[in-house]
Motif scaffolding. Structure first.
Motif, PDB file in Angstrom:
ATOM      1  N   LEU A 132       0.953  -1.209  -0.011  1.00 31.35           N
ATOM      2  CA  LEU A 132      -0.054  -0.029  -0.013  1.00 31.35           C
ATOM      3  C   LEU A 132       0.981   1.202  -0.077  1.00 31.35           C
ATOM      4  O   LEU A 132       0.548   2.350  -0.629  1.00 31.35           O
ATOM      5  N   HIS A 133       1.998   1.178   0.761  1.00 34.04           N
ATOM      6  CA  HIS A 133       2.877   2.452   0.804  1.00 34.04           C
ATOM      7  C   HIS A 133       3.386   2.529  -0.681  1.00 34.04           C
ATOM      8  O   HIS A 133       3.776   3.789  -0.892  1.00 34.04           O
ATOM      9  N   GLU A 135       2.265   1.104  -3.726  1.00 29.18           N
ATOM     10  CA  GLU A 135       1.686   1.411  -4.950  1.00 29.18           C
ATOM     11  C   GLU A 135       0.592   2.346  -4.748  1.00 29.18           C
ATOM     12  O   GLU A 135      -0.117   2.706  -5.867  1.00 29.18           O
ATOM     13  N   ARG A 136       0.278   3.130  -3.595  1.00 30.13           N
ATOM     14  CA  ARG A 136      -0.732   4.069  -3.502  1.00 30.13           C
ATOM     15  C   ARG A 136      -0.698   5.193  -4.384  1.00 30.13           C
ATOM     16  O   ARG A 136      -1.505   5.595  -4.968  1.00 30.13           O
ATOM     17  N   ASP A 137       0.719   5.468  -4.592  1.00 32.59           N
ATOM     18  CA  ASP A 137       0.988   6.868  -5.289  1.00 32.59           C
ATOM     19  C   ASP A 137       1.529   6.472  -6.646  1.00 32.59           C
ATOM     20  O   ASP A 137       1.717   7.631  -7.526  1.00 32.59           O
ATOM     21  N   LYS A 144      -5.282   0.913  -3.877  1.00 30.26           N
ATOM     22  CA  LYS A 144      -5.218   2.211  -3.289  1.00 30.26           C
ATOM     23  C   LYS A 144      -5.616   2.437  -2.066  1.00 30.26           C
ATOM     24  O   LYS A 144      -5.353   3.174  -1.250  1.00 30.26           O
ATOM     25  N   THR A 145      -6.239   1.353  -1.150  1.00 35.72           N
ATOM     26  CA  THR A 145      -6.895   1.266   0.024  1.00 35.72           C
ATOM     27  C   THR A 145      -6.126   0.120   0.761  1.00 35.72           C
ATOM     28  O   THR A 145      -5.624  -0.869  -0.117  1.00 35.72           O
ATOM     29  N   ASP A 148      -7.882  -3.168  -0.140  1.00 38.19           N
ATOM     30  CA  ASP A 148      -7.121  -3.777  -1.621  1.00 38.19           C
ATOM     31  C   ASP A 148      -5.764  -4.692  -1.223  1.00 38.19           C
ATOM     32  O   ASP A 148      -5.571  -5.548  -1.909  1.00 38.19           O
ATOM     33  N   ALA A 149      -4.990  -3.926  -0.536  1.00 44.21           N
ATOM     34  CA  ALA A 149      -3.815  -4.536  -0.217  1.00 44.21           C
ATOM     35  C   ALA A 149      -3.967  -5.941   0.558  1.00 44.21           C
ATOM     36  O   ALA A 149      -3.204  -6.736   0.453  1.00 44.21           O
ATOM     37  N   HIS A 165      -6.074  -7.270  -8.649  1.00 42.21           N
ATOM     38  CA  HIS A 165      -5.059  -6.026  -8.002  1.00 42.21           C
ATOM     39  C   HIS A 165      -3.717  -6.934  -8.260  1.00 42.21           C
ATOM     40  O   HIS A 165      -3.467  -8.088  -7.760  1.00 42.21           O
TER      41      HIS A 165
END
Length: 267
Positions: A132-133, A135-137, A144-145, A148-149, A165
Motif C-alpha cells: 500500500l505504501h 503502490e498507492r501513489d 489504493k486502499t 485492496d492491499a 489487484h
C-alpha cells in the motif's frame, strides 16, 4: 543466565512488538493524520528499535559462544544494523513473536502451529502495509486502499492470484515475489505438519493394537493353562486311586513258583 534473561524479557518484547506494528501502520493507513501523530510514531519506532538493539547486545554478551549466536540469529542482527529499512524492522517484530512462541511450553504440533500463525499474520501485515505504501501513489497502480492491499496479500500468499489487484512498481513486484515464496513455504510447512500428525497418530494406533494383541495372546495362554489345571483337579478321585493301586500290585504267585521249580535232568 541467558534463559533467565529471555524469560524475563518475553512479555516486554511482545508489548514492544505490538507497539512497533501500530507505529508502523498508522502513518501508512492514515497518511493525512496530524504531523504530531507521525512524529510520535517515528519516536515509538526508534524507541522500540533501541530496545531491540539492547536486547540483542545483552543476549550476545551473555551467550557462551558469541560467533555461534550471531550466525544463528541473522534476522536479529539485520534488524539492529539496518533500522532504516522498514521491511526488516517489521520482520524483527515477526521474529520476536516467533521467539515468544518458541519459548512456550506446548506440544510440538501446537508450537509449529503457533509459528505458522505468527508468520502468516506478520507477513500479511507486512505485505499489505508495504505494498500500500509503495503502490498507492503509483500512476498506474490499482492498490489504493488497505482493503485492496489485504486482499492482494491474501491471494498472493495463497498463490491464488486472481489478478484483479497487482503491483505495477518494481519494489511492489519484489514484495509480491517475497510473499509468493513465503506462501509456498508456509503451505509446505502446514502440509508437512499435517502429514506428521497423521503418521504419529497411525503409529500410536499401531502401537496400541500391538499391545492389545500381545495381551490377548498372553491371556489365551493363561486360559489354556488354567483349563488344563482345572481338568487335572476335576478328575474323579477313585480313578486316580485305582490307577495308583494297580501300579503297586506285585506279580502273581503262580508265575513266581513256576519260575522256581528246577528242571529235571535228561537221560
Amino acid at each position: 543466565m541467558r534463559d533467565r534473561w529471555e524469560e524475563r524479557t518475553q512479555a516486554p518484547l511482545l508489548v514492544l512488538a505490538v507497539a512497533f506494528g501500530i507505529a508502523y501502520a498508522v502513518p501508512i493507513v492514515a497518511p493525512g493524520a496530524a504531523p504530531w501523530v507521525h512524529r510520535l510514531c517515528t519516536h515509538v519506532e526508534w524507541a522500540v528499535w533501541a530496545a531491540f538493539a539492547l536486547d540483542y547486545l545483552v543476549r550476545l554478551t551473555i551467550a557462551p559462544a558469541r560467533w555461534a549466536f550471531v550466525r544463528s540469529h541473522p534476522l536479529d542482527l539485520l534488524a539492529v544494523v539496518l533500522p532504516m529499512v522498514q521491511p526488516l524492522r517489521l520482520l524483527r517484530v515477526v521474529s520476536t513473536l516467533l521467539l515468544v512462541g518458541r519459548r512456550a511450553r506446548m506440544a510440538p504440533q501446537i508450537t509449529l502451529t503457533t509459528y505458522v500463525a505468527g508468520a502468516v499474520v506478520g507477513l500479511m501485515m507486512f505485505g499489505s502495509l508495504a505494498v500500500l505504501h509503495v503502490e498507492r501513489d503509483a500512476p498506474d497502480g490499482n492498490i489504493k486502499t488497505l482493503g485492496d492491499a489485504v486482499w492482494w496479500s491474501f491471494t498472493t500468499m495463497t498463490t491464488v492470484g486472481y489478478g484483479d489487484h497487482a503491483p505495477t512498481t518494481g519494489l511492489g513486484r519484489v514484495l509480491a515475489v517475497g510473499l509468493m515464496l513465503s506462501g509456498i513455504a508456509l503451505l509446505g510447512v502446514v502440509t508437512a505438519n499435517i502429514a506428521a500428525w497423521f503418521i504419529s497418530r497411525f503409529d500410536r494406533d499401531d502401537a496400541v493394537e500391538r499391545r492389545q494383541t500381545e495381551l490377548l495372546e498372553t491371556l489365551t495362554l493363561e486360559v489354556r493353562e488354567l483349563r488344563a489345571e482345572v481338568a487335572r483337579l476335576s478328575a474323579p478321585a477313585g480313578a486316580v486311586t485305582d490307577t495308583v493301586a494297580l501300579s503297586a500290585v506285585p506279580a502273581p504267585q503262580e508265575s513266581q513258583d513256576v519260575a522256581a521249580v528246577p528242571t529235571a535232568p535228561t537221560a
